[in-house]
Design a protein around this motif. Structure first.
Motif, short mmCIF file in Angstrom:
data_model
loop_
_atom_site.label_atom_id
_atom_site.label_comp_id
_atom_site.label_asym_id
_atom_site.label_seq_id
_atom_site.Cartn_x
_atom_site.Cartn_y
_atom_site.Cartn_z
N LYS A 165 0.82 -1.22 0.00
CA LYS A 165 0.00 0.00 0.00
C LYS A 165 0.85 1.27 0.00
N GLY A 166 2.17 1.12 0.15
CA GLY A 166 3.06 2.27 0.02
C GLY A 166 3.55 2.85 1.33
N SER A 167 3.48 2.09 2.44
CA SER A 167 3.92 2.65 3.73
C SER A 167 5.41 2.98 3.72
N LEU A 168 6.24 2.09 3.19
CA LEU A 168 7.68 2.36 3.13
C LEU A 168 7.98 3.44 2.10
N LYS A 169 7.32 3.36 0.96
CA LYS A 169 7.50 4.37 -0.09
C LYS A 169 7.23 5.77 0.46
N GLU A 170 6.16 5.91 1.25
CA GLU A 170 5.80 7.21 1.80
C GLU A 170 6.89 7.75 2.72
N LYS A 171 7.44 6.88 3.56
CA LYS A 171 8.51 7.32 4.47
C LYS A 171 9.76 7.72 3.69
N ILE A 172 10.12 6.91 2.71
CA ILE A 172 11.33 7.20 1.93
C ILE A 172 11.16 8.50 1.14
N GLU A 173 10.02 8.69 0.53
CA GLU A 173 9.80 9.91 -0.25
C GLU A 173 9.81 11.15 0.65
N ASN A 174 9.30 11.00 1.87
CA ASN A 174 9.31 12.12 2.82
C ASN A 174 10.74 12.49 3.20
N LEU A 175 11.57 11.48 3.46
CA LEU A 175 12.98 11.74 3.78
C LEU A 175 13.71 12.37 2.61
N ARG A 176 13.48 11.85 1.42
CA ARG A 176 14.15 12.38 0.23
C ARG A 176 13.70 13.82 -0.05
N GLY A 177 12.42 14.09 0.20
CA GLY A 177 11.91 15.44 -0.02
C GLY A 177 12.62 16.47 0.86
N LYS A 178 12.86 16.13 2.12
CA LYS A 178 13.58 17.04 3.02
C LYS A 178 15.00 17.27 2.55
N LEU A 179 15.65 16.19 2.10
CA LEU A 179 17.03 16.32 1.64
C LEU A 179 17.14 17.20 0.40
N ILE A 180 16.30 16.92 -0.59
CA ILE A 180 16.43 17.66 -1.85
C ILE A 180 16.05 19.12 -1.68
N HIS A 181 15.12 19.40 -0.77
CA HIS A 181 14.73 20.80 -0.51
C HIS A 181 15.93 21.58 0.03
N ASN A 182 16.65 20.98 0.96
CA ASN A 182 17.79 21.68 1.55
C ASN A 182 18.99 21.72 0.62
N GLU A 213 18.22 11.29 11.20
CA GLU A 213 19.11 10.24 11.67
C GLU A 213 18.36 9.29 12.60
N LYS A 214 17.55 9.85 13.50
CA LYS A 214 16.76 9.02 14.42
C LYS A 214 15.76 8.17 13.65
N GLU A 215 15.10 8.78 12.66
CA GLU A 215 14.08 8.06 11.90
C GLU A 215 14.69 6.91 11.09
N ILE A 216 15.81 7.18 10.44
CA ILE A 216 16.47 6.14 9.64
C ILE A 216 17.02 5.04 10.56
N SER A 217 17.60 5.44 11.69
CA SER A 217 18.12 4.45 12.64
C SER A 217 17.01 3.54 13.13
N GLU A 443 20.37 9.73 -2.95
CA GLU A 443 20.45 8.68 -3.98
C GLU A 443 20.30 7.28 -3.39
N ARG A 444 20.89 7.03 -2.21
CA ARG A 444 20.78 5.70 -1.61
C ARG A 444 19.35 5.43 -1.14
N LEU A 445 18.66 6.43 -0.67
CA LEU A 445 17.25 6.25 -0.31
C LEU A 445 16.43 5.96 -1.57
N GLY A 446 16.78 6.62 -2.66
CA GLY A 446 16.09 6.37 -3.92
C GLY A 446 16.28 4.95 -4.43
#
Length: 469
Positions: A165-182, A213-217, A443-446
């Motif tokens: 249903k995309g639970s992992l996809k949603e988390k990964i896209e959220n993390l990537r979104g923060k990175l690319i914005h900054n 870091e906490k979320e990925i850990s 890129e690694r999250l992608g």
């Protein structure tokens, strides 16, 4: 090389005897090819005339090359066909599913007709691969499809469904979104310092990265539980002969799977079962009793028991509490000191000869009193099992679990990159240093969801799928 513009076909229900068989067809010519071998029971219900998600009843016929005529053409089977038109389908292509009788010969004949009329036999996992390549699902969702097909416990099913249903996809896209914005902000500030201010940015970025870091850990930490949910706890039952190992296995699986006698050394080989106990998945191995023996066959069984012990996630050490400990018990205790162990003090329905203190003086592991004969003490054992292997309760919640080693490795690499950024901030390095490692984490999250992955990796992943999926 596989051409994704081909129309593909395969038996989706497996080549075995059953009440119903389903042949799936997908691609630009799916409707045309299926229509060429189908005669509807009612005029106007030809496949080409059906709207999406509409079914029709009729016959699959073998076309001899003459005009269609029921008197001269061979009827292969009576079927129901379901038409699904692009893009609202599993593959985002036109899809036809033919529901026929489940005999293997019938399914082979229908599949052969589809291939003869222009379809190509699908590769393993090619339907799901097309769903990924056509953008309907990401790579983590595609992998969860196979997890769902192969799930052996309720928890494995729920975890696979959650990822589908995309639970992992949603988390990964959220993390990537923060990175690319900054990353974009840093690049903009370096190019246009008059309009983008970097004063105080490092502190703000460090706070954000600390939370990431906490979320990925946390996601990485779930991989241990996720592996157990997916593959089960590799559990080995050990004990000297006649301690009650096979009786305990039979109680756990709820049937007489292992031979039980009063004769010591009945079990000569390992016996494996996959069971789910209160949602806890176990790959459980019953072994030959470990003792010194001159019997050549029994010795082979003892050697296999020791080999299985080395590979176990969990040892269930069975002690017959109605007889004194001996050198066979002590030999096992010495071998499992560094393993995850639950000691089951069996035959609690009899007078205890072996005291807990005596066991703990040689092997300091948790002890549960049970009786295989009376089937008592097992609930305490199951509770301990849950507490020992899972971080918290086994009752499923909205937690996202990492069940794939590829995902775990990508998360670990992204975490290292984020930690490098935080070190650069602590060392007061220039902001352009941050972007390099932040982009590496991005890129690694992608990599988890299929962004910028190599074709060879995609092919390898989908080759693990079953045919017709």
């Amino acid at each position: 090389m596989i051409n994704i513009s081909d129309t593909i076909a395969a038996v989706a229900t497996g080549m075995n005897q059953g009440g119903i068989g389903i042949i799936r067809v997908s691609g630009k010519q799916a409707i045309e090819i299926a229509d060429s071998i189908f005669i509807p029971n009612k005029k106007g219900k030809e496949i080409r005339n059906l709207s999406s998600y509409t079914a029709a009843y009729g016959n699959i016929i073998e076309n001899t090359g003459l005009e269609k005529n029921n008197n001269i053409e061979k009827v292969i089977d009576e079927v129901i066909v379901l038409v699904m038109r692009a893009p609202s389908t599993y593959t985002k292509e036109d899809v036809v599913e033919i529901n026929c009788h489940g005999g293997t010969q019938v399914m082979k004949q229908i599949l052969h007709l589809l291939l003869r009329n222009g379809a190509r036999l699908a590769e393993p996992g090619e339907f799901t691969k097309r769903a990924f390549l056509n953008g309907r699902i990401d790579l983590s969702q595609a992998e969860s499809v196979m997890d769902l097909v192969s799930a052996k416990s309720d928890l494995a099913v729920k975890t696979a469904l959650s990822q589908l249903k995309g639970s992992l996809k949603e988390k990964i896209e959220n993390l990537r979104g923060k990175l690319i914005h900054n990353i974009a902000y840093i690049e903009s500030a370096l190019d246009d310092p008059e309009h983008y201010d970097l004063d105080g940015f490092s502190d703000t970025l460090d706070e954000l990265l600390m939370e990431m870091e906490k979320e990925i850990s946390h996601l990485i930490q779930t991989a241990e539980d996720g592996k157990i949910m997916k593959e089960g706890i590799h559990t080995v039952i050990l004990g000297k002969p006649n301690a009650g190992k096979s009786s305990i296995l039979n109680v756990m699986i709820g049937k007489e799977r292992a031979i039980v006698t009063d004769i010591a050394g009945t079990t000569r080989d390992t016996l494996e079962e996959f069971i789910s106990i209160h949602g806890i998945p176990l790959n459980i191995v019953d072994t030959a009793g470990i003792r010194n023996t001159d019997d050549v066959v029994e010795k082979i069984g003892v050697d296999k028991s020791i080999e299985a012990m080395e590979e176990a996630d969990l040892i269930l050490f069975i002690i017959d509490a109605s007889v004194t400990l001996d050198e066979n018990d002590f030999q096992i205790m010495d071998k499992i000191q560094d393993k995850q162990v639950i000691i089951l003090r069996n035959k609690s329905d009899l007078d205890y000869v072996v005291k807990k203190e005596e066991i703990l003086s040689r092997l300091d592991k948790p002890i549960i009193d049970i009786s295989a004969k009376e089937q008592t003490g097992f609930e305490d054992f199951y509770k301990l099992l849950n507490d020992m292997f899972f971080h918290g309760s086994l009752s499923y919640n909205d937690e996202v679990y990492i069940t794939n080693m590829r995902h775990k490795e990508a998360l670990e690499e992204s975490l290292r990159s984020i930690q490098l950024v935080r070190k650069s901030i602590a060392d007061d390095m220039p902001e352009d240093f941050y972007s390099i490692d932040m982009m590496a984490a991005y890129e690694r999250l992608g990599y988890i969801i299929g962004e910028a992955v190599e074709d060879d990796l995609v092919d390898t992943i989908f080759r693990e799928f079953c045919m017709g999926k």
